[in-house]
Design an enzyme around this catalytic site. Structure first.
Site, PDB file in Angstrom:
ATOM      1  CB  CYS A 266      26.838   8.686  -1.794  1.00 24.98           C
ATOM      2  SG  CYS A 266      28.292   9.486  -2.506  1.00 24.98           S
TER       3      CYS A 266
ATOM      4  CB  CYS B 278      31.578   8.716  -6.446  1.00 25.25           C
ATOM      5  SG  CYS B 278      30.875   8.827  -4.783  1.00 25.25           S
TER       6      CYS B 278
ATOM      7  CG  LEU C 152     -21.320  -5.673  -4.119  1.00 24.37           C
ATOM      8  CD1 LEU C 152     -20.472  -4.419  -4.273  1.00 24.37           C
ATOM      9  CD2 LEU C 152     -22.734  -5.408  -4.624  1.00 24.37           C
TER      10      LEU C 152
ATOM     11  CE1 TYR D 255     -11.129 -16.381  -3.284  1.00 25.95           C
ATOM     12  CE2 TYR D 255     -12.606 -14.706  -4.176  1.00 25.95           C
ATOM     13  CZ  TYR D 255     -12.397 -15.829  -3.399  1.00 25.95           C
ATOM     14  OH  TYR D 255     -13.440 -16.413  -2.741  1.00 25.95           O
TER      15      TYR D 255
ATOM     16  CE  LYS E 226     -12.749  -6.302  -7.525  1.00 29.46           C
ATOM     17  NZ  LYS E 226     -12.495  -6.381  -6.173  1.00 29.46           N
TER      18      LYS E 226
ATOM     19  CB  CYS F  54      28.488  11.706  -5.572  1.00 28.54           C
ATOM     20  SG  CYS F  54      27.793  10.235  -6.316  1.00 28.54           S
TER      21      CYS F  54
ATOM     22  CD  GLU G   3     -23.912   3.824  -4.278  1.00 28.54           C
ATOM     23  OE1 GLU G   3     -23.192   3.021  -3.635  1.00 28.54           O
ATOM     24  OE2 GLU G   3     -25.085   4.054  -4.003  1.00 28.54           O
TER      25      GLU G   3
ATOM     26  CG  ASP H 253      -9.718  -1.338  -1.859  1.00 26.53           C
ATOM     27  OD1 ASP H 253     -10.217  -2.319  -1.270  1.00 26.53           O
ATOM     28  OD2 ASP H 253      -8.631  -1.382  -2.453  1.00 26.53           O
TER      29      ASP H 253
ATOM     30  CE1 TYR I 141     -22.326  -0.692   1.112  1.00 29.85           C
ATOM     31  CE2 TYR I 141     -20.362   0.579   1.593  1.00 29.85           C
ATOM     32  CZ  TYR I 141     -21.042  -0.610   1.606  1.00 29.85           C
ATOM     33  OH  TYR I 141     -20.450  -1.724   2.126  1.00 29.85           O
TER      34      TYR I 141
ATOM     35  CB  CYS J 231      28.785   5.846  -3.653  1.00 27.93           C
ATOM     36  SG  CYS J 231      27.908   6.610  -5.038  1.00 27.93           S
TER      37      CYS J 231
ATOM     38  CE  LYS K 260     -16.621  -4.025  -4.666  1.00 24.48           C
ATOM     39  NZ  LYS K 260     -15.588  -4.261  -3.644  1.00 24.48           N
TER      40      LYS K 260
END
Ligand code: AMP
Ligand code: ZN
Length: 711
Positions: free
Chosen positions: A455, A440, A103, A56, A343, A460, A134, A138, A247, A437, A136
Site C-alpha cells: 500500500c 485505506c 531408532l 506416521y 521425540k 494509511c 544426546e 534433525d 554420534y 489496500c 537427536k
C-alpha cells in the site's frame, strides 16, 4: 497413484485408523502396511511427506501392537521388519559394514520407564543404568568410513544394509575431517555414523539468498540438507554449508583386533576420542544420567530449551553408556535395544485452511495470513499461519478449504509448508489477492523484482499504527507500558498521528480510561519521559525508514553528531560508511530530505527528545588494556564467575574471545575438568596456559585504564 491405489484413498484410510486406533484389527493389517509403505515412499524417496512424523509414528505403533498380539501374521515385507529406504538411481550403492538401523521412538516418560525396565532385564543389572542423553539431530543420516586415518567413503542410510555412495559430496563438509588420527588408538579401519545438518543461522541465510535470487524457499533445514547431499555436483553441496555431527562409532579394527569394545569401554569415551581427533560431536545438550529418573527430568528440561540449540533437533537420543551392556541388549532388525529416541512435541501438523486475511505492515507490505482450524503444535494452539506472499501461494497452489501441513520453526509465526491437493473436494476455492489496500483502499503497487504488494499510502491508518507500535518497541524507543493495545486505543481517540504525538499524550484523559489507574499512568509517563534521553540509534531505528534495520541504525548513529546533520548529507556521504549500500543510502537520504521529516525533527527538539549522539552511540574500541591485541579462550568450569562474565572481563581488558584452540590462540584459561581443549593447547605448544587466579591478576593489573572511544 501409489502401486495402483489412489494416494487420496491411502491417506483417508490412514486418517480413519488414526481417529480410532483401537478399532484397527488383524484384518486391517494389509491396508495398514500398504499405507505405511506409501508414507515411507513419500518421505524417503519423494522427499515430500504428506503426514506429520508424529502421525506416521502413531500408525507404526498400531501396526506394532497388532503384530505383537498376532506374531504369526508378521510378513517379511512389513514396515516393522526393515527401515525406510532412501536409495536413488543417481548414485552407486555401497554396503555398510554394520546394519544402519533406525531408532525406536517414544513420546512419553512411561515409554522411557518401559525402555529402562527392558534394558535392566536384558543386561541383568540390578542397580541404576548409566545413560548418555544426546540431541537427536534433525538432518540426514550419514555413514562414514575411515581407513588408515583417511576418509574413504561417505554414504546415506539407504535401506540399512546398503546406502548411496555420496563420498564426493560428503567431502565438501568442512566440519568433517578428511584425515583423522584414529591411529592414536591403534585403529586402522573405522565406521562412523553421523548427521548431515545445516545450522539454523546458515539455513536462514540460505533462504534469504534464495529469496533474493527468486528461487523456491526450503521448507526446513532437513529438506535442504537431504537435498544437498544428493546433488550431482559437489559444488552445490558445498554451497549449502552443511555440518556433520558424528554420534556413533559402529566398527573398529586395528592392533587390538576387531570390535569397538576392544578400544573403548563406554560410548562417552568414544565421543571424547572422536572430539579429540577433530570431529564435531554432540555438544551442549548432552548429559550423562544415572538411572532413568534423571533421564526423564533432563528430557523435560531440554525440550523447554530446544529453541536455543544452534541446530534443529526433534528430540533426544538416550543411549546405554557401557558398551558391554549395549552388546548384551543387542538389536532388532529395526533398531538397537540399547537406545531410544525421545521425540519432542511435533512441530508439524495437518489442519484445514479456513480463510485468508490480508494484513498491512509498517512499510505497507500486504501479507496474507491464513486462518486455520485450531490445532496443537509443539505445545501451542495455532490458529493463524503465515503464507508469505502471492508468489508463494501461487507456486504452492494453496487454496481455501485445503488440508495443509503447517510447521513451526523457532519462535517465528508458523507457516504453511504445503497443501495436500490429493485430499481436495469440491469446496475449495482459490485465494484472491486484493488489488487495493484492505484498510485505506489505495491501489496496491509492486516493485520490479519484488514479491510483495504494498500500500503506497504513507498515511494509511494501519501503517501509521504499525509504525507507532514499532517505535515504542523494545529495540526501538523501548517504552514500557505501551504496546499494541495502547497504541490502537490512543490512535482511535485521535491522540496519535505521528511519532512526536507520543510525547504530547493527555495523561489526565488517559487516567479516565477503562483499564488505567493513577499508578499505571504515572509509570507510562515516566517511561515516555525516560525515552527522551535515548541514544539516537534507537530513534533512527524507530522511525521505520525502509531498509534501515537495527544494525544499520547503529552504524549510522556512530557516524553522526546530531540527527539534523543527516538532512544535509549527500548520498555519497551515506555510502562512504562501511556497510551502507546504495539502496539503503537512497532510502535514508530521501527520508531525511522530506519536509515532514524536518517538521518531525523540529517537534522532537521542542519536546526535548534527544537528537544528539550519546556515548552509547559510539562504539567502544579498545586499543589499550592489559590484554590488548591478544586472543583468549576459557575451558572447564570456573569457580568465581560464569564463562560469560569471564569473557566480558577479558573483552574489557582488550582481549578477543575465540571459540576453539588454533594457532591463533594466545591464552587458554583452564577451569576445573578441562578436557580436549587443554590437551590440544599443550600439543600446539604456543599457547600461554593459565588458571582462573592468574587470569584475574592479569585483568586487574589494568583495571585503572579507561577504554578509548573512537569518534
Ligand atoms: P529415525 O529417523 O526415526 O529412524 O531415527 C534414526 C535416525 O536418527 C538415525 O538414522 C540418525 O540419522 C538420527 N539421529 C540424530 N541424532 C542422533 C543421535 N544422537 N544418535 C543416533 N541417531 C541420531
Ligand atoms: Zn493502506
Amino acid at each position: 497413484m501409489y502401486q495402483g491405489v489412489p494416494e487420496k484413498q491411502l491417506i483417508e484410510i490412514g486418517n480413519k485408523f488414526l481417529a480410532h486406533p483401537d478399532r484397527v484389527g488383524p484384518d486391517d493389517l494389509p491396508a495398514l502396511r500398504r499405507i505405511l509403505h506409501y508414507h515411507e515412499w513419500r518421505y524417503y524417496v519423494k522427499n515430500d511427506p504428506v503426514i506429520s512424523d508424529y502421525d506416521y509414528d502413531r500408525l507404526y505403533k498400531i501396526l506394532q501392537r497388532i503384530e505383537s498380539e498376532h506374531p504369526e501374521l508378521i510378513t517379511p515385507d512389513s514396515p516393522t521388519q526393515r527401515i525406510g529406504s532412501d536409495l536413488s538411481a543417481d548414485f552407486k550403492t555401497a554396503r555398510h559394514l554394520t546394519p544402519f538401523l533406525s531408532l525406536e521412538n517414544s513420546y512419553h516418560p512411561d515409554d522411557l520407564n518401559d525402555f529402562d525396565r527392558q534394558v535392566r532385564k536384558l543386561t541383568g543389572e540390578a542397580g541404576p543404568i548409566e545413560y548418555i542423553v544426546e540431541p537427536k539431530f534433525d538432518g540426514s543420516s550419514l555413514g562414514l568410513l575411515y581407513e588408515n586415518n583417511i576418509l574413504v567413503r561417505g554414504t546415506t542410510r539407504g535401506n540399512g544394509i546398503e546406502g548411496d555412495d555420496i563420498t564426493n559430496n560428503v567431502k565438501t563438509i568442512t566440519s568433517l575431517p578428511l584425515r583423522a588420527h584414529f591411529s592414536a588408538k591403534g585403529i586402522t579401519k573405522a565406521e562412523l555414523r553421523g548427521e548431515g545438518i545445516i545450522r539454523k543461522d546458515n539455513f536462514a541465510q540460505l533462504n534469504r539468498d534464495r529469496e533474493q535470487q527468486g528461487l523456491d524457499l526450503f521448507a526446513n533445514a532437513r529438506n535442504a540438507a537431504a537435498g544437498a547431499l544428493r546433488m550431482k555436483d559437489p559444488k552445490e553441496t558445498a554451497a549449502r554449508k552443511l555440518d556433520c555431527i558424528v554420534y556413533q562409532l559402529t566398527f573398529a579394527e586395528g592392533q587390538n583386533g576387531t570390535g569397538v569394545r576392544r578400544y573403548f569401554d563406554t560410548h562417552g569415551e568414544v565421543l571424547h576420542f572422536l572430539s579429540d581427533i577433530g570431529f564435531l560431536v554432540p555438544h551442549d545438550f548432552i548429559k550423562t544420567c544415572i538411572g532413568i529418573r534423571e533421564v526423564i527430568a533432563y528430557c523435560a528440561d531440554a525440550e523447554a530449551r530446544r529453541e536455543a540449540y544452534p541446530y534443529e533437533i526433534d528430540g533426544l537420543v538416550i543411549k546405554v553408556n557401557r558398551l558391554d551392556l549395549q552388546e548384551k541388549c543387542g538389536a532388532t532388525a529395526h533398531h538397537p535395544r540399547w537406545a531410544i529416541a525421545f521425540k519432542f512435541k511435533a512441530k508439524q501438523a495437518v489442519t484445514t485452511l479456513e480463510d485468508v486475511q490480508f494484513q498491512v505492515g509498517k512499510l505497507g507490505a500486504i501479507t496474507p495470513v491464513g486462518k486455520v482450524t485450531p490445532v496443537e503444535l509443539a505445545g501451542v494452539t495455532i490458529s493463524s499461519v503465515s503464507l508469505h506472499n502471492e508468489d508463494f501461494i501461487r507456486s504452492k497452489d494453496i487454496r481455501i478449504g485445503d488440508r495443509v501441513i503447517i510447521e513451526r520453526a523457532g519462535e517465528v509465526i508458523p507457516y504453511i509448508v504445503k497443501s495436500l491437493p490429493d485430499l481436495r473436494d469440491d469446496h475449495v476455492r482459490p485465494i484472491r489477492f486484493p488489488s487495493e489496500c484492505p484498510v485505506c483502499h489505495t491501489p496496491l503497487v509492486k516493485k520490479e523484482g519484488e514479491a510483495v504488494w504494498r500500500c503506497p499510502n504513507y498515511d494509511c491508518p494501519e501503517q501509521v499504527v504499525q509504525r507507532l507500535i514499532h517505535f515504542v518497541s523494545k529495540d526501538a524507543m523501548d517504552i514500557d507500558g505501551m504496546g499494541e493495545s495502547q497504541v490502537r486505543k490512543f490512535y482511535q481517540l485521535q491522540w496519535l498521528h505521528d511519532f512526536d504525538d507520543i510525547y504530547k499524550l493527555p495523561y489526565d484523559k488517559i487516567r479516565a480510561l477503562d483499564g488505567f489507574g493513577d499508578k499505571s499512568v504515572e509509570n507510562l509517563r515516566r517511561a515516555i519521559e525516560a525515552s527522551k534521553t535515548n541514544p539516537i540509534y534507537r530513534l533512527l531505528f524507530g522511525l521505520s525508514i525502509p531498509h534501515v534495520g537495527l544494525k544499520a541504525a547503529k552504524t549510522i548513529a556512530a557516524h553522526v553528531g546530531h540527527l539534523r546533520e543527516l538532512q544535509q548529507w549527500t548520498i555519497e556521504q551515506f555510502t562512504a560508511i562501511k556497510d551502507v549500500g546504495p539502496i539503503m543510502a537512497q532510502s535514508i537520504h530521501d527520508f531525511f530530505h522530506r519536509p515532514r521529516t524536518d517538521r518531525l525533527l523540529a517537534s522532537f527538539e521542542a519536546l526535548g527528545v534527544n537528537l544528539k549522539q550519546t556515548d552509547d552511540d559510539r562504539p567502544v574500541v579498545i586499543s589499550s588494556g592489559p590484554l590488548a591485541g591478544r586472543t583468549i579462550l576459557f575451558t572447564g568450569t570456573l569457580q568465581h564467575m560464569t564463562r560469560t562474565e569471564a569473557q566480558k572481563l577479558a573483552e574489557k581488558a582488550g582481549a578477543q574471545n575465540l571459540s576453539g584452540v588454533s594457532k591463533h590462540l594466545n591464552i587458554l584459561v583452564v577451569g576445573e575438568k578441562a578436557g580436549s581443549k587443554l590437551r590440544k593447547a599443550r600439543e600446539l605448544g604456543t599457547v600461554q596456559i593459565i588458571d582462573e587466579q592468574e587470569f584475574l591478576k592479569l585483568v586487574e593489573a589494568g583495571a585503572g585504564d579507561k577504554p578509548e572511544r573512537l569518534r
